[in-house]
Design an enzyme around this catalytic site. Structure first.
Site: not given
Ligand code: NDP
Ligand code: 8X3
Length: 256
Positions: A14, A17, A39, A64-65, A157, A187, A192, A194
């Site tokens: 949370a 993104g 964080r 951390d998950v 991934y 998605p 984000t 990401f």
């Molecule tokens: P962001 O990097 O903006 O957000 C990722 C979030 O996951 C952060 O809040 C981060 O928090 C948290 N996170 C990562 N690793 C851990 C961990 N080990 N423990 C706890 N929290 C963790 O990316 P998005 O919002 O884009 O990603 C969210 C989800 O969406 C992911 O599962 C991603 O794979 C998926 N997704 C994203 C897409 C995209 O194009 N952006 C498309 C499809 C799917 P912190 O670092 O503070 O722990």
């Molecule tokens: C994130 C979308 O296409 O960058 O899951 O892998 S992609």
């Protein structure tokens, strides 16, 4: 319509993104929120924002998950007021690197598999028994278009997100006969942090991912998460694939 007002919603990842956008969407709808990420400062900042804007009650978990013992102990021993999680949004996850498999970095692989697959499993294992006991709940997993078709250099991934898809399908079957709902939202390109995480902080390279097209936003996905949760109890949206209009498949995008 199933109101999410006063429901307890646990959002993993949370701090940024899609997860942060989900927190805002549910706060706006009157939910109570458990925000989880590593964080903690970001979570506190967001909690303050939600409280100021909507008077939202928030419980932050700096976690951390991948920390199996931490997840199992903290999520099974939530403070009394926060024990009955109604909606679990399994969103925490990341990609690391974009390399040919034969050139891949093993640390990147471990991190993705540990967070995206094992972390999601730990959280689910900790929360779902309570839902079964209370005979109610909804698990919404954030998968990816990457879990449906692997793309070049996406290998591990994509595999981690294919695993999320299998876990979602398996959980739906295992919960059949209970009123608990299971959904997955997959998605395409969402702008984000990401890509910045994927490229280990290289912002220039990250921004090129979205160059010349209109990507989805975290808010677009949050809206769909809320939509799934707010359908009537007998309606289970099992899966949703959502891409930008400028994207057809994981590898076919239109850039102006
Ligand atoms: P962001 O990097 O903006 O957000 C990722 C979030 O996951 C952060 O809040 C981060 O928090 C948290 N996170 C990562 N690793 C851990 C961990 N080990 N423990 C706890 N929290 C963790 O990316 P998005 O919002 O884009 O990603 C969210 C989800 O969406 C992911 O599962 C991603 O794979 C998926 N997704 C994203 C897409 C995209 O194009 N952006 C498309 C499809 C799917 P912190 O670092 O503070 O722990
Ligand atoms: C994130 C979308 O296409 O960058 O899951 O892998 S992609």
């Amino acid at each position: 319509m199933n109101s999410v007002k006063d429901k307890i919603v646990l959002v993993t990842g949370a701090s940024s993104g899609i997860g942060a956008a989900c927190a805002k969407r549910f706060a706006e709808a009157g939910s109570r929120l458990i925000l989880l990420a590593r964080r903690g400062d970001r979570l506190q900042e967001l909690a303050g924002e939600l409280h100021r804007q909507w008077g939202t009650a928030v419980h932050c978990l700096t976690l951390d998950v991948r920390d199996r013992d931490g997840v199992m102990s903290q999520l099974t021993q939530l403070p009394v007021d926060w024990q009955g999680v109604d909606i679990l949004v399994n969103n925490a996850g990341l990609s690391r690197g974009l390399d040919k498999l034969q050139e891949g970095d093993l640390d990147d692989w471990e991190e993705m598999i540990d967070a995206n697959v094992k972390g999601l499993l730990y959280v689910t294992r900790a929360i779902v028994p309570g839902m079964v006991e209370r005979q109610g709940g909804h698990i919404i997993n954030i998968g990816s278009i990457a879990g449906r078709h692997a793309y070049p250099r996406g290998n591990v991934y994509c595999a981690s997100k294919a695993a999320v898809r299998a876990i979602t399908q398996g959980l739906k079957q295992d919960l059949l006969g209970t009123p608990i709902r299971v959904s997955e939202i997959d998605p395409g390109l969402v702008e984000t942090e990401f890509s910045e995480v994927r490229f280990h902080g290289d912002r220039q390279r990250a921004s090129e991912t979205y160059h010349g097209l209109t990507p989805l936003t975290g808010e677009d996905i949050a809206d769909l998460v809320w939509f799934c949760a707010s359908r009537p109890n007998h309606v289970n949206i099992s899966e949703m694939l959502v891409v930008p209009t400028d994207q057809a498949t994981a590898t076919q995008v239109y850039r102006r």
